[in-house]
Design a protein around this motif. Structure first.
Motif, PDB file in Angstrom:
ATOM      1  N   GLY A  24       0.813  -1.216   0.000  1.00 38.68           N
ATOM      2  CA  GLY A  24       0.000   0.000   0.000  1.00 38.68           C
ATOM      3  C   GLY A  24       0.842   1.258   0.000  1.00 38.68           C
ATOM      4  O   GLY A  24       0.529   2.226  -0.694  1.00 38.68           O
ATOM      5  N   ILE A  25       1.918   1.249   0.769  1.00 32.73           N
ATOM      6  CA  ILE A  25       2.827   2.400   0.804  1.00 32.73           C
ATOM      7  C   ILE A  25       3.398   2.639  -0.592  1.00 32.73           C
ATOM      8  O   ILE A  25       3.413   3.774  -1.078  1.00 32.73           O
ATOM      9  CB  ILE A  25       3.955   2.179   1.834  1.00 32.73           C
ATOM     10  N   ILE A  26       3.859   1.579  -1.230  1.00 32.92           N
ATOM     11  CA  ILE A  26       4.425   1.711  -2.574  1.00 32.92           C
ATOM     12  C   ILE A  26       3.356   2.192  -3.549  1.00 32.92           C
ATOM     13  O   ILE A  26       3.578   3.124  -4.327  1.00 32.92           O
ATOM     14  CB  ILE A  26       5.039   0.381  -3.049  1.00 32.92           C
ATOM     15  N   ARG A  27       2.188   1.573  -3.520  1.00 28.20           N
ATOM     16  CA  ARG A  27       1.110   1.913  -4.456  1.00 28.20           C
ATOM     17  C   ARG A  27       0.680   3.375  -4.307  1.00 28.20           C
ATOM     18  O   ARG A  27       0.606   4.113  -5.287  1.00 28.20           O
ATOM     19  CB  ARG A  27      -0.078   0.976  -4.251  1.00 28.20           C
ATOM     20  N   ILE A  55       8.176   1.520   6.523  1.00 26.67           N
ATOM     21  CA  ILE A  55       8.942   2.397   5.636  1.00 26.67           C
ATOM     22  C   ILE A  55      10.428   2.074   5.681  1.00 26.67           C
ATOM     23  O   ILE A  55      11.100   2.087   4.648  1.00 26.67           O
ATOM     24  CB  ILE A  55       8.686   3.881   5.975  1.00 26.67           C
ATOM     25  N   GLN A  56      10.957   1.787   6.852  1.00 24.16           N
ATOM     26  CA  GLN A  56      12.401   1.575   6.999  1.00 24.16           C
ATOM     27  C   GLN A  56      12.972   0.537   6.021  1.00 24.16           C
ATOM     28  O   GLN A  56      13.946   0.824   5.334  1.00 24.16           O
ATOM     29  CB  GLN A  56      12.753   1.214   8.448  1.00 24.16           C
ATOM     30  N   PRO A  57      12.391  -0.657   5.899  1.00 24.58           N
ATOM     31  CA  PRO A  57      12.934  -1.621   4.928  1.00 24.58           C
ATOM     32  C   PRO A  57      12.820  -1.145   3.481  1.00 24.58           C
ATOM     33  O   PRO A  57      13.679  -1.457   2.655  1.00 24.58           O
ATOM     34  CB  PRO A  57      12.101  -2.884   5.147  1.00 24.58           C
ATOM     35  N   LEU A  58      11.773  -0.385   3.182  1.00 18.63           N
ATOM     36  CA  LEU A  58      11.623   0.132   1.823  1.00 18.63           C
ATOM     37  C   LEU A  58      12.692   1.175   1.508  1.00 18.63           C
ATOM     38  O   LEU A  58      13.194   1.242   0.385  1.00 18.63           O
ATOM     39  CB  LEU A  58      10.217   0.715   1.630  1.00 18.63           C
ATOM     40  N   VAL A  59      13.056   1.963   2.511  1.00 12.13           N
ATOM     41  CA  VAL A  59      14.141   2.942   2.346  1.00 12.13           C
ATOM     42  C   VAL A  59      15.471   2.213   2.201  1.00 12.13           C
ATOM     43  O   VAL A  59      16.275   2.531   1.318  1.00 12.13           O
ATOM     44  CB  VAL A  59      14.178   3.935   3.536  1.00 12.13           C
ATOM     45  N   GLU A  60      15.700   1.217   3.051  1.00 11.61           N
ATOM     46  CA  GLU A  60      16.959   0.459   2.992  1.00 11.61           C
ATOM     47  C   GLU A  60      17.124  -0.253   1.655  1.00 11.61           C
ATOM     48  O   GLU A  60      18.241  -0.375   1.152  1.00 11.61           O
ATOM     49  CB  GLU A  60      17.027  -0.543   4.145  1.00 11.61           C
ATOM     50  N   ALA A  61      16.021  -0.693   1.058  1.00 13.05           N
ATOM     51  CA  ALA A  61      16.071  -1.362  -0.246  1.00 13.05           C
ATOM     52  C   ALA A  61      16.205  -0.358  -1.393  1.00 13.05           C
ATOM     53  O   ALA A  61      16.440  -0.751  -2.526  1.00 13.05           O
ATOM     54  CB  ALA A  61      14.822  -2.211  -0.446  1.00 13.05           C
ATOM     55  N   VAL A  86       8.792   7.195  -4.682  1.00  9.56           N
ATOM     56  CA  VAL A  86       9.267   5.888  -5.133  1.00  9.56           C
ATOM     57  C   VAL A  86      10.376   6.106  -6.152  1.00  9.56           C
ATOM     58  O   VAL A  86      10.230   6.921  -7.069  1.00  9.56           O
ATOM     59  CB  VAL A  86       8.124   5.065  -5.754  1.00  9.56           C
ATOM     60  N   ASP A  87      11.462   5.370  -6.001  1.00  9.76           N
ATOM     61  CA  ASP A  87      12.505   5.353  -7.031  1.00  9.76           C
ATOM     62  C   ASP A  87      12.060   4.317  -8.059  1.00  9.76           C
ATOM     63  O   ASP A  87      12.156   3.111  -7.827  1.00  9.76           O
ATOM     64  CB  ASP A  87      13.861   4.980  -6.431  1.00  9.76           C
ATOM     65  N   HIS A  88      11.538   4.783  -9.167  1.00 10.37           N
ATOM     66  CA  HIS A  88      10.953   3.895 -10.180  1.00 10.37           C
ATOM     67  C   HIS A  88      11.965   2.886 -10.710  1.00 10.37           C
ATOM     68  O   HIS A  88      11.618   1.721 -10.934  1.00 10.37           O
ATOM     69  CB  HIS A  88      10.370   4.703 -11.332  1.00 10.37           C
ATOM     70  N   ASP A  89      13.205   3.317 -10.909  1.00 10.99           N
ATOM     71  CA  ASP A  89      14.227   2.408 -11.440  1.00 10.99           C
ATOM     72  C   ASP A  89      14.512   1.265 -10.466  1.00 10.99           C
ATOM     73  O   ASP A  89      14.598   0.106 -10.875  1.00 10.99           O
ATOM     74  CB  ASP A  89      15.525   3.158 -11.756  1.00 10.99           C
ATOM     75  N   VAL A  90      14.666   1.584  -9.200  1.00 12.22           N
ATOM     76  CA  VAL A  90      14.937   0.549  -8.197  1.00 12.22           C
ATOM     77  C   VAL A  90      13.753  -0.398  -8.097  1.00 12.22           C
ATOM     78  O   VAL A  90      13.932  -1.621  -8.044  1.00 12.22           O
ATOM     79  CB  VAL A  90      15.274   1.176  -6.824  1.00 12.22           C
ATOM     80  N   LEU A  94      13.911  -4.428  -8.814  1.00 16.07           N
ATOM     81  CA  LEU A  94      13.496  -5.426  -7.827  1.00 16.07           C
ATOM     82  C   LEU A  94      12.397  -6.330  -8.374  1.00 16.07           C
ATOM     83  O   LEU A  94      12.424  -7.549  -8.161  1.00 16.07           O
ATOM     84  CB  LEU A  94      13.044  -4.745  -6.537  1.00 16.07           C
ATOM     85  N   LEU A  95      11.449  -5.749  -9.073  1.00 15.04           N
ATOM     86  CA  LEU A  95      10.371  -6.557  -9.646  1.00 15.04           C
ATOM     87  C   LEU A  95      10.901  -7.509 -10.712  1.00 15.04           C
ATOM     88  O   LEU A  95      10.481  -8.671 -10.771  1.00 15.04           O
ATOM     89  CB  LEU A  95       9.280  -5.654 -10.222  1.00 15.04           C
ATOM     90  N   ARG A  96      11.831  -7.045 -11.528  1.00 12.78           N
ATOM     91  CA  ARG A  96      12.450  -7.937 -12.515  1.00 12.78           C
ATOM     92  C   ARG A  96      13.216  -9.050 -11.811  1.00 12.78           C
ATOM     93  O   ARG A  96      13.196 -10.204 -12.242  1.00 12.78           O
ATOM     94  CB  ARG A  96      13.383  -7.156 -13.445  1.00 12.78           C
ATOM     95  N   GLY A  97      13.899  -8.704 -10.720  1.00  9.99           N
ATOM     96  CA  GLY A  97      14.656  -9.707  -9.954  1.00  9.99           C
ATOM     97  C   GLY A  97      13.743 -10.762  -9.365  1.00  9.99           C
ATOM     98  O   GLY A  97      14.058 -11.954  -9.386  1.00  9.99           O
ATOM     99  N   VAL A  98      12.597 -10.352  -8.846  1.00  6.44           N
ATOM    100  CA  VAL A  98      11.623 -11.307  -8.302  1.00  6.44           C
ATOM    101  C   VAL A  98      11.111 -12.193  -9.415  1.00  6.44           C
ATOM    102  O   VAL A  98      11.033 -13.420  -9.277  1.00  6.44           O
ATOM    103  CB  VAL A  98      10.454 -10.578  -7.587  1.00  6.44           C
ATOM    104  N   SER A  99      10.771 -11.604 -10.545  1.00  8.26           N
ATOM    105  CA  SER A  99      10.272 -12.387 -11.675  1.00  8.26           C
ATOM    106  C   SER A  99      11.324 -13.401 -12.136  1.00  8.26           C
ATOM    107  O   SER A  99      11.005 -14.568 -12.369  1.00  8.26           O
ATOM    108  CB  SER A  99       9.899 -11.449 -12.828  1.00  8.26           C
ATOM    109  N   LEU A 100      12.563 -12.978 -12.245  1.00 11.03           N
ATOM    110  CA  LEU A 100      13.644 -13.866 -12.661  1.00 11.03           C
ATOM    111  C   LEU A 100      13.836 -15.000 -11.657  1.00 11.03           C
ATOM    112  O   LEU A 100      13.985 -16.160 -12.024  1.00 11.03           O
ATOM    113  CB  LEU A 100      14.951 -13.079 -12.823  1.00 11.03           C
ATOM    114  N   ALA A 101      13.799 -14.658 -10.369  1.00  8.94           N
ATOM    115  CA  ALA A 101      13.983 -15.671  -9.335  1.00  8.94           C
ATOM    116  C   ALA A 101      12.847 -16.693  -9.355  1.00  8.94           C
ATOM    117  O   ALA A 101      13.087 -17.883  -9.106  1.00  8.94           O
ATOM    118  CB  ALA A 101      14.061 -15.007  -7.960  1.00  8.94           C
ATOM    119  N   LEU A 102      11.638 -16.246  -9.667  1.00  7.00           N
ATOM    120  CA  LEU A 102      10.492 -17.162  -9.669  1.00  7.00           C
ATOM    121  C   LEU A 102      10.393 -17.989 -10.947  1.00  7.00           C
ATOM    122  O   LEU A 102       9.956 -19.126 -10.905  1.00  7.00           O
ATOM    123  CB  LEU A 102       9.200 -16.369  -9.472  1.00  7.00           C
TER     124      LEU A 102
END
Length: 105
Positions: A24-27, A55-61, A86-90, A94-102
């Motif tokens: 929700g925070i990201i959206r 928020i803290q983990p989202l900032v750290e990522a 939101v940093d759109h590039d990051v 991350l979404l591409r990385g999740v897709s690749l991992a799955l």
């Protein structure tokens, strides 16, 4: 971000183990460009301590970036002097990385 039925997005988020609050925070932040903590707390119906926890983990990522709101500089607005974006590039990486991992593709 394309519009999808909220219940489908919520189901996907829960299925892959992402906190609905973090999603929700990201959206919300993505849709509005910049938001304050107060706006996020109001729209998500969560307390400041819960928001800070998410928020803290989202900032750290690197997904969320904090910026000082120049219109509120020097005021007593505390946490709401920060604008989150939101940093759109990051996020895309991350979404591409999740897709690749799955999928391995």
């Amino acid at each position: 971000m394309p519009e999808h039925a909220p219940e489908l997005v919520d189901d996907l988020v829960k299925t892959i183990g992402l906190s609905p609050s973090r999603a929700g925070i990201i959206r919300i932040t993505y849709q509005h460009g910049h938001v304050t903590a107060g706006q996020l707390m109001e729209q998500l119906g969560i307390a400041r301590s819960t928001l800070t926890h998410h928020i803290q983990p989202l900032v750290e990522a690197g997904v969320l970036i904090a910026e000082t709101d120049p219109s509120r500089a020097g005021t007593a607005s505390g946490y709401n002097r920060i604008l989150w974006r939101v940093d759109h590039d990051v996020l895309q990486q991350l979404l591409r990385g999740v897709s690749l991992a799955l999928t391995g593709e």
